[in-house]
Design a protein around this motif. Structure first.
Motif, PDB file in Angstrom:
ATOM      1  N   UNK A 247      -1.857   4.908  11.277  1.00  0.00           N
ATOM      2  CA  UNK A 247      -1.138   4.451   9.864  1.00  0.00           C
ATOM      3  C   UNK A 247      -1.279   5.110   8.732  1.00  0.00           C
ATOM      4  N   UNK A 248      -0.196   5.581   7.866  1.00  0.00           N
ATOM      5  CA  UNK A 248      -0.451   6.100   6.202  1.00  0.00           C
ATOM      6  C   UNK A 248      -1.190   5.487   5.339  1.00  0.00           C
ATOM      7  N   UNK A 249      -1.853   6.470   4.047  1.00  0.00           N
ATOM      8  CA  UNK A 249      -1.949   4.984   3.365  1.00  0.00           C
ATOM      9  C   UNK A 249      -0.736   4.436   2.570  1.00  0.00           C
ATOM     10  N   UNK A 250      -1.023   3.242   2.662  1.00  0.00           N
ATOM     11  CA  UNK A 250      -0.433   2.373   1.216  1.00  0.00           C
ATOM     12  C   UNK A 250       0.133   2.460   0.214  1.00  0.00           C
ATOM     13  N   UNK A 251       2.014   3.034  -0.189  1.00  0.00           N
ATOM     14  CA  UNK A 251       2.308   3.319  -1.266  1.00  0.00           C
ATOM     15  C   UNK A 251       2.198   1.943  -2.175  1.00  0.00           C
ATOM     16  N   UNK A 252       2.108   2.994  -3.663  1.00  0.00           N
ATOM     17  CA  UNK A 252       1.977   1.730  -4.641  1.00  0.00           C
ATOM     18  C   UNK A 252       3.400   1.403  -4.285  1.00  0.00           C
ATOM     19  N   UNK A 253       2.588   0.055  -5.269  1.00  0.00           N
ATOM     20  CA  UNK A 253       4.387  -1.307  -5.755  1.00  0.00           C
ATOM     21  C   UNK A 253       4.884  -0.521  -6.906  1.00  0.00           C
ATOM     22  N   UNK A 254       6.383  -0.922  -7.049  1.00  0.00           N
ATOM     23  CA  UNK A 254       7.038  -0.503  -8.218  1.00  0.00           C
ATOM     24  C   UNK A 254       6.374  -0.989  -9.603  1.00  0.00           C
ATOM     25  N   UNK A 255       6.635   0.080 -10.123  1.00  0.00           N
ATOM     26  CA  UNK A 255       5.845  -0.679 -11.682  1.00  0.00           C
ATOM     27  C   UNK A 255       6.454   0.069 -12.451  1.00  0.00           C
ATOM     28  N   UNK A 256       6.604  -0.796 -13.705  1.00  0.00           N
ATOM     29  CA  UNK A 256       7.119   0.041 -15.018  1.00  0.00           C
ATOM     30  C   UNK A 256       8.793   0.044 -14.906  1.00  0.00           C
ATOM     31  N   UNK A 257       9.214   0.379 -15.277  1.00  0.00           N
ATOM     32  CA  UNK A 257      10.580   1.439 -14.956  1.00  0.00           C
ATOM     33  C   UNK A 257      11.109   1.030 -13.549  1.00  0.00           C
ATOM     34  N   UNK A 258      10.113   0.921 -12.781  1.00  0.00           N
ATOM     35  CA  UNK A 258      10.980   1.041 -11.085  1.00  0.00           C
ATOM     36  C   UNK A 258      11.416  -0.761 -11.050  1.00  0.00           C
ATOM     37  N   UNK A 644      11.898  12.568 -12.809  1.00  0.00           N
ATOM     38  CA  UNK A 644      11.069  12.855 -13.907  1.00  0.00           C
ATOM     39  C   UNK A 644      11.405  12.203 -14.835  1.00  0.00           C
ATOM     40  N   UNK A 645      10.848  11.688 -15.661  1.00  0.00           N
ATOM     41  CA  UNK A 645      10.866  11.494 -17.203  1.00  0.00           C
ATOM     42  C   UNK A 645       9.866  11.660 -17.823  1.00  0.00           C
ATOM     43  N   UNK A 646       9.881  12.342 -18.772  1.00  0.00           N
ATOM     44  CA  UNK A 646       8.482  13.131 -19.215  1.00  0.00           C
ATOM     45  C   UNK A 646       6.880  13.466 -18.877  1.00  0.00           C
ATOM     46  N   UNK A 649       6.555  10.231 -12.636  1.00  0.00           N
ATOM     47  CA  UNK A 649       7.939   9.898 -11.967  1.00  0.00           C
ATOM     48  C   UNK A 649       7.975   8.349 -11.670  1.00  0.00           C
ATOM     49  N   UNK A 650       9.539   8.544 -12.055  1.00  0.00           N
ATOM     50  CA  UNK A 650      10.412   7.098 -11.653  1.00  0.00           C
ATOM     51  C   UNK A 650      10.726   6.752 -10.449  1.00  0.00           C
ATOM     52  N   UNK A 651      10.247   5.918  -9.543  1.00  0.00           N
ATOM     53  CA  UNK A 651      10.488   6.289  -8.276  1.00  0.00           C
ATOM     54  C   UNK A 651      11.595   5.233  -7.436  1.00  0.00           C
ATOM     55  N   UNK A 652      12.540   5.261  -7.612  1.00  0.00           N
ATOM     56  CA  UNK A 652      13.524   4.053  -7.180  1.00  0.00           C
ATOM     57  C   UNK A 652      14.162   4.172  -5.848  1.00  0.00           C
ATOM     58  N   UNK A 653      12.860   3.655  -5.455  1.00  0.00           N
ATOM     59  CA  UNK A 653      12.984   3.253  -3.624  1.00  0.00           C
ATOM     60  C   UNK A 653      14.615   2.276  -3.596  1.00  0.00           C
TER      61      UNK A 653
END
Length: 715
Positions: A247-258, A644-646, A649-653
């Protein structure tokens, strides 16, 4: 050149993988069940698991009670609270999905109710990984090592002799091949479907798989470009390791603005069609068509424009026509049956509509075939047309059409140049610039066309000519395969893929292939005769642009096959922008590279990632709410939009259904005074294989509305 680290790399894992649990629970008496107030059109509450509140997980509400399937998705805040706002009257199934979890049981609810949900912790790594984006699974693929290039097939190492480097191999695998049409890493691709048949080995299964359906010949060609034997072995090794439990590494959960993201989703089109793009407004003025209908393009698959009414949650169609009944259809031939559709030819289009665009009058312009490829005489050698006299064109595979929603009329426009993407300039002629013309760039003077309906006089095209003699004007030129001549210029022999008019009147485009390039075209006062081009190649470790866009400052942003978003700022160039040395590699200082937020492929030591976004779009007018001039990648392997803000990355999954893959987006402002509710980005599911998505055969394309509220509980 500079390389900028991405926010969402492994450094933000912060213990959110399933093995490390979630944030510590807060005292229950500080978060009573009624702590999330809801209005009559909201559902809200808490999400908890056996470990306590679940922060940064998705709450999904889905209904089939409306004219088309409707889904709303939000993210929980740091206390596990959520609010689903602005729901239509319907019964909804509501559940929780998140990294480190498996889906919770679906609970039926309705707007106006509080609903607390119980999240379910994943029992093991494999169960948790079922919800990871395709790109995490794709990152497990092991590409040939650097030392194995150049290839020496047939025989030898099995890599095609034309592949000179690992980077070239990766671009052919990603944006130059497989992932330009669909993801690698979805359940439908990382496993061998039983419907494909029974095989002695995974390699045998892969050789059969790539011949499936109407795209089989194209897929087989892509594999041959890599070196068939080695590529099949690579894919077989990948699926074998996954079947064995890797299995691949786990992604981070949404943070901050996400966590402020709200996604609204509607089904449209039909299960046999695939979307390429959608359009909701005029790029130059995103208040055009406020709250209006959204139109899509079905490329090779079907001859209608899918239409969504996002206010009334209804869908419809605009039937398309051609000027000449002999316009050919998508070929129905296939080497082997599809494991999903058998021998049925599901793609039947004549129009082959690729890209739609609104104008200031609310009309929808499309790149569309309207006739067979052979051009009329005014395009060819011997014509008096100003462009044809300089560069005659014998064929064009796709032309133009425009649909007027007011009159319900479609007008066909026969262009000599081929069309692929299109975009309006901000000039008095309302010029529509196009890509896809091969070694020319074409345009239509829409002001003239509206006034005269003369498609011949209203169109033009130009070759791409570099000012290699450095005198500042266009002269006679040598051909791309000829040596430089100090008395002449040189024609550039590649084609625009993306096209983007800039505020200063220049036209930017991207060039596919390896190493690829971006091109700036200065039309001059009489474009067929005066247009001059400048070409800029990205420096390593970046390579191979695909879709790109220009911001209001004239900076060009583009997605690279190396797994970067790149910017190119021509103002930073230190040397001459023309002359004999200005042929591509003369301004490395103008580039900046931003690794996209996915792990890197196995066997690759260069910076970058497994991502290879299809397109970059710049939010000129702050339609999303994160600022003007913010560049956004389509995040095809990340299953979302990458903002790409400042420089972070802000990831909108899009977490449901897994397999979100888009090729374009646009931002519309429905009401500038309504705060976050009056703004948003629209995108559509653009994979050629929607049946690879979580919901399988029968899945239709979908429209996604991305909105950013000020906090996770804003109404």
């Amino acid at each position: 050149m500079k390389t900028t680290s991405a926010l969402c790399a492994a450094t933000v894992a912060v213990g959110l993988a399933f093995l490390t649990g979630t944030q510590a629970p807060v005292n229950a008496d500080r978060q009573p069940a009624d702590a999330v107030p809801v209005d009559a059109d909201d559902i809200g509450g808490f999400v908890r698991s056996a470990k306590g509140p679940e922060a940064g997980v998705w709450v999904i509400a889905e209904t089939a009670d409306l004219p088309t399937k409707f889904v709303k998705i939000v993210v929980t805040d740091d206390r596990g609270r959520y609010l689903l706002p602005d729901l239509p009257k319907a019964n909804f199934n509501v559940w929780v999905r998140g990294y480190g979890l498996v889906d919770s049981p679906k609970v039926q609810s309705a707007p106006g109710k509080n609903l607390n949900l119980t999240a379910v912790t994943a029992p093991n790594a494999n169960a948790a990984a079922a919800y990871y984006p395709a790109g995490y699974w794709f990152s497990l693929i092991h590409v040939p090592e650097k030392g194995e290039f150049p290839g020496n097939a047939p025989g030898g190492n099995g890599i095609a002799a034309s592949v000179k480097s690992q980077a070239d191999y990766i671009q052919r695998l990603k944006s130059g091949g497989c992932t330009a049409c669909h993801q690698l890493g979805t359940k439908g691709t990382r496993e061998i479907p039983q419907a494909l048949g029974t095989f002695h080995s995974s390699a045998e299964a892969w050789e059969r798989r790539i011949q499936s359906g109407q795209a089989g010949q194209q897929m087989a060609g892509g594999l041959n470009a890599l070196g068939k034997d080695r590529a099949i072995a690579m894919f077989a090794d990948w699926t074998d390791r996954i079947a064995g439990g890797e299995v691949p590494p786990a992604p981070p959960r949404p943070q901050g603005l996400e966590r402020n993201l709200v996604i609204t989703q509607w089904d449209w089109a039909d299960p046999k069609a695939y979307l390429h793009d959608e359009v909701s407004t005029d790029r130059r003025n995103p208040t055009v068509n406020a709250n209006g209908l959204i139109y899509g393009s079905l490329e090779l698959s079907a001859d209608y424009l899918p239409v969504l009414d996002p206010v009334h949650n209804t869908i419809s169609r605009v039937p398309l026509t051609v000027r000449d009944a002999n316009t050919p259809r998508t070929p129905s031939t296939m080497a082997k049956p599809s494991p999903y559709w058998g021998e049925e030819a599901i793609w039947t289009s004549r129009n082959n509509v690729h890209n739609p665009m609104f104008d200031e009058k609310g009309r929808v312009w499309i790149t569309s075939a309207v006739r067979p490829a052979a051009n009329p005489d005014f395009c060819k050698d011997g014509s008096s047309h100003p462009s044809a006299k300089l560069y005659p064109l014998p064929t064009s595979g796709r032309q133009l059409a425009v649909y007027d929603p007011t009159t319900k009329q479609i007008t066909h426009i026969s262009t000599c140049f081929g069309t692929h993407h299109l975009m309006f300039a901000e000039d008095a002629n309302r010029t529509l610039w196009t890509s896809g013309g091969g070694q020319v760039v074409g345009w239509l003077n829409t002001k003239m066309f509206d006034e005269t309906h003369d498609e011949v006089k209203s169109q033009g095209w130009t070759a791409l000519v570099l000012d290699t003699n450095g005198n500042g004007k266009r002269d006679a030129y040598v051909e791309p395969n000829q040596p430089l001549d100090p008395t002449k210029d040189k024609r550039y022999g590649s084609a625009f893929y993306a096209v983007a008019p800039a505020p200063d009147g220049s036209i930017w485009g991207s060039v596919l292939g390896f190493p690829g390039a971006v091109v700036r075209l200065n039309p001059g006062t009489n474009p067929p005769e005066t247009a001059l081009a400048e070409v800029y190649e990205p420096p390593m470790p970046g390579y191979s642009p695909r879709g790109g866009d220009v911001d209001r400052n004239g900076v060009y942003w583009t997605a690279l096959a190396s797994g970067h978003m790149a910017s190119f700022d021509r103002r930073k160039c230190k040397g001459p922008l023309n002359g004999p040395k200005a042929t591509g590699q003369h301004c490395p200082e103008g580039w900046a590279l931003y690794p996209e937020p996915l792990p890197q492929l196995k066997g690759v030591t260069e910076p970058g990632s497994a991502e290879a976004s299809y397109y970059t779009w710049v939010d000129w007018h702050n339609a999303l709410g994160l600022g003007e001039n913010v560049p956004i990648d389509t995040g095809n392997a990340s299953e979302g939009l990458l903002v790409l803000k400042d420089s972070k990355w802000v990831v909108l999954r899009v977490p449901y259904p897994t397999g979100f893959y888009t090729k374009w987006m646009d931002g519309r402002i429905d009401d500038a005074k309504a705060g976050w509710k009056g703004r948003g980005l629209y995108a559509t599911v653009s994979t050629r294989a929607p049946f690879h998505m979580e919901t399988g055969k029968g899945t239709t394309s979908k429209v996604m509305h991305f909105q950013m509220r000020p906090d996770p509980l804003a109404k």
